[in-house]
Design a protein around this motif. Structure first.
Motif, mmCIF file in Angstrom:
data_model
loop_
_atom_site.group_PDB
_atom_site.id
_atom_site.type_symbol
_atom_site.label_atom_id
_atom_site.label_comp_id
_atom_site.label_asym_id
_atom_site.label_seq_id
_atom_site.Cartn_x
_atom_site.Cartn_y
_atom_site.Cartn_z
ATOM 1 N N MET A 82 44.096 34.857 49.378
ATOM 2 C CA MET A 82 43.981 33.447 49.783
ATOM 3 C C MET A 82 42.922 33.248 50.859
ATOM 4 O O MET A 82 42.259 32.210 50.888
ATOM 5 C CB MET A 82 45.337 32.919 50.261
ATOM 6 C CG MET A 82 46.288 32.535 49.145
ATOM 7 S SD MET A 82 45.584 31.316 48.011
ATOM 8 C CE MET A 82 45.633 29.828 49.020
ATOM 9 N N LYS A 132 48.154 37.100 50.372
ATOM 10 C CA LYS A 132 47.623 36.435 51.569
ATOM 11 C C LYS A 132 46.153 36.790 51.778
ATOM 12 O O LYS A 132 45.342 35.934 52.154
ATOM 13 C CB LYS A 132 48.446 36.831 52.801
ATOM 14 C CG LYS A 132 49.883 36.321 52.780
ATOM 15 C CD LYS A 132 50.672 36.846 53.979
ATOM 16 C CE LYS A 132 52.159 36.525 53.844
ATOM 17 N NZ LYS A 132 52.970 37.161 54.922
ATOM 18 N N THR A 152 48.879 28.272 47.319
ATOM 19 C CA THR A 152 48.802 27.497 48.559
ATOM 20 C C THR A 152 50.185 27.048 49.020
ATOM 21 O O THR A 152 50.553 27.217 50.195
ATOM 22 C CB THR A 152 47.901 26.257 48.360
ATOM 23 O OG1 THR A 152 46.572 26.680 48.076
ATOM 24 C CG2 THR A 152 47.889 25.388 49.615
ATOM 25 N N GLU A 192 52.366 29.992 50.142
ATOM 26 C CA GLU A 192 51.931 30.563 51.411
ATOM 27 C C GLU A 192 52.361 29.694 52.594
ATOM 28 O O GLU A 192 52.809 30.218 53.626
ATOM 29 C CB GLU A 192 50.400 30.720 51.437
ATOM 30 C CG GLU A 192 49.900 31.364 52.728
ATOM 31 C CD GLU A 192 48.398 31.628 52.708
ATOM 32 O OE1 GLU A 192 47.652 30.795 52.173
ATOM 33 O OE2 GLU A 192 47.983 32.682 53.227
ATOM 34 N N PRO A 240 56.928 29.573 52.834
ATOM 35 C CA PRO A 240 57.589 30.796 52.352
ATOM 36 C C PRO A 240 59.090 30.586 52.187
ATOM 37 O O PRO A 240 59.721 29.922 52.995
ATOM 38 C CB PRO A 240 57.281 31.821 53.445
ATOM 39 C CG PRO A 240 56.905 31.027 54.649
ATOM 40 C CD PRO A 240 56.275 29.780 54.131
ATOM 41 N N TYR A 255 57.589 34.174 47.897
ATOM 42 C CA TYR A 255 56.722 34.597 49.000
ATOM 43 C C TYR A 255 55.409 35.116 48.448
ATOM 44 O O TYR A 255 55.336 35.590 47.309
ATOM 45 C CB TYR A 255 57.390 35.711 49.812
ATOM 46 C CG TYR A 255 58.759 35.370 50.322
ATOM 47 C CD1 TYR A 255 58.937 34.687 51.522
ATOM 48 C CD2 TYR A 255 59.898 35.740 49.599
ATOM 49 C CE1 TYR A 255 60.197 34.369 51.990
ATOM 50 C CE2 TYR A 255 61.173 35.418 50.054
ATOM 51 C CZ TYR A 255 61.316 34.735 51.251
ATOM 52 O OH TYR A 255 62.568 34.405 51.699
ATOM 53 N N LEU A 256 54.380 35.051 49.281
ATOM 54 C CA LEU A 256 53.144 35.754 48.958
ATOM 55 C C LEU A 256 53.269 37.180 49.459
ATOM 56 O O LEU A 256 53.861 37.433 50.509
ATOM 57 C CB LEU A 256 51.936 35.083 49.629
ATOM 58 C CG LEU A 256 51.440 33.762 49.075
ATOM 59 C CD1 LEU A 256 49.981 33.538 49.490
ATOM 60 C CD2 LEU A 256 51.552 33.694 47.556
#
Lengths: 168, 168
Positions: free
Chosen positions: B126, B123, B65, B68, B71, B117-118
DNA sequence: TATTGTTATACTCTATAACTATA
DNA sequence: TATAGTTATAGAGTATAACAATA
């Protein structure tokens, strides 16, 4: 107002951080599990500090309390009362027995079971621990009125019952 | 009334137990740490069950979380936001990176730091996890009105602030 | 000197399986 | 068969110390 309160809370968290960048926690501060976890960790940390010179952790305080109030209880009964696994309880009790605070005695009705008791040393320690616990409890509840504190505990009990029950 | 409520609660606990003997828990049900711990364990157990098929634990959901929503954050910043030690974060992030959910990139301003970063996969995951979390949250808060739920979180935040702050 | 990420390490908590001796 | 206590074991959470690279 709740959304506004959330934002204010996030600002407070940022201000207490050493970082200069604001970090968005998204929904996390609104999640019960997140708030519960943070509060519980903070309270246990305070507990450990208060009980450090007695080398007593929360679970040990719970065990000593239950044994003192219910002398002769079987290990399994203490486990059920406190949500501890039988296997994990053995080491915990070994430690309390080694320190001369509690003892395993024979059960009058079941030769498989141990009847648990506090030693005189254990009872004497508990008289001290209760005072320490009172100071600890007063500190963490300092910002709460007695009514709010009772209400909080009531809400926590409701949460516990809403969530899933364990397997064993 | 609070004392009466406590007794009723103890009766409820006894009734749910398999044991026939009533076990006196003394002051334990009135202690914030005890209620907090039991509620938190129950909620995490429910969380683990809900997220089992995604193999995601609460701390991992928190990390994903934060990354995301922010970033490029450094590892240390995520650690401070979530109360995780730098040393313990390494393994957690290693796992998320190995699973292709998050990645370490170079920082534009500090060659010591990693920018987090995701991935697209992260993403996408998530988006699913948020739905699962909603269901989980609704379930554990089912017995609480929205107002009580918000009040509970507010009280928990107060508790956290009253207790001792960590060292690092 | 201080900070970032890292490795190594340790202790506690939680959990399961399997053994023994009794019931 | 089931239960009480035990042992062994494993994974996760939490914590500290120390190191290399960089600020």
């Amino acid at each position: 107002m709740p959304e506004k309160a959330r934002r204010a809370d996030q600002r407070a968290r940022r201000a207490s951080s050493l970082s200069s960048e604001p970090i968005d926690l998204g929904q996390l501060p609104d999640l019960l599990g997140y708030a519960l976890r943070r509060a519980q960790v903070a309270v246990f940390r305070d507990f450990l500090k208060c009980f450090a010179k007695f080398d007593i952790r929360p679970v040990q305080y719970g065990i000593l309390t239950v044994i003192e109030l219910n002398p002769g209880l079987k290990q399994q009964q203490v486990c059920r009362a406190l949500g501890i696994r039988r296997a994990n309880f053995v080491t915990l009790l070994d430690d309390l027995e080694r320190r001369g605070l509690a003892e395993r005695g024979p059960s009058a009705t079941d030769q498989r079971a141990n009847a648990l008791y506090l030693t005189e040393k254990g009872k004497a320690l508990m008289r001290q621990l209760r005072k320490v616990n009172k100071a600890h409890e007063d500190r963490i509840a300092a910002s709460l009125s007695p009514a709010k504190r009772r209400f909080l505990i009531q809400l926590l009990d409701q949460i516990e019952l809403s969530a899933e029950a364990p397997n064993e």
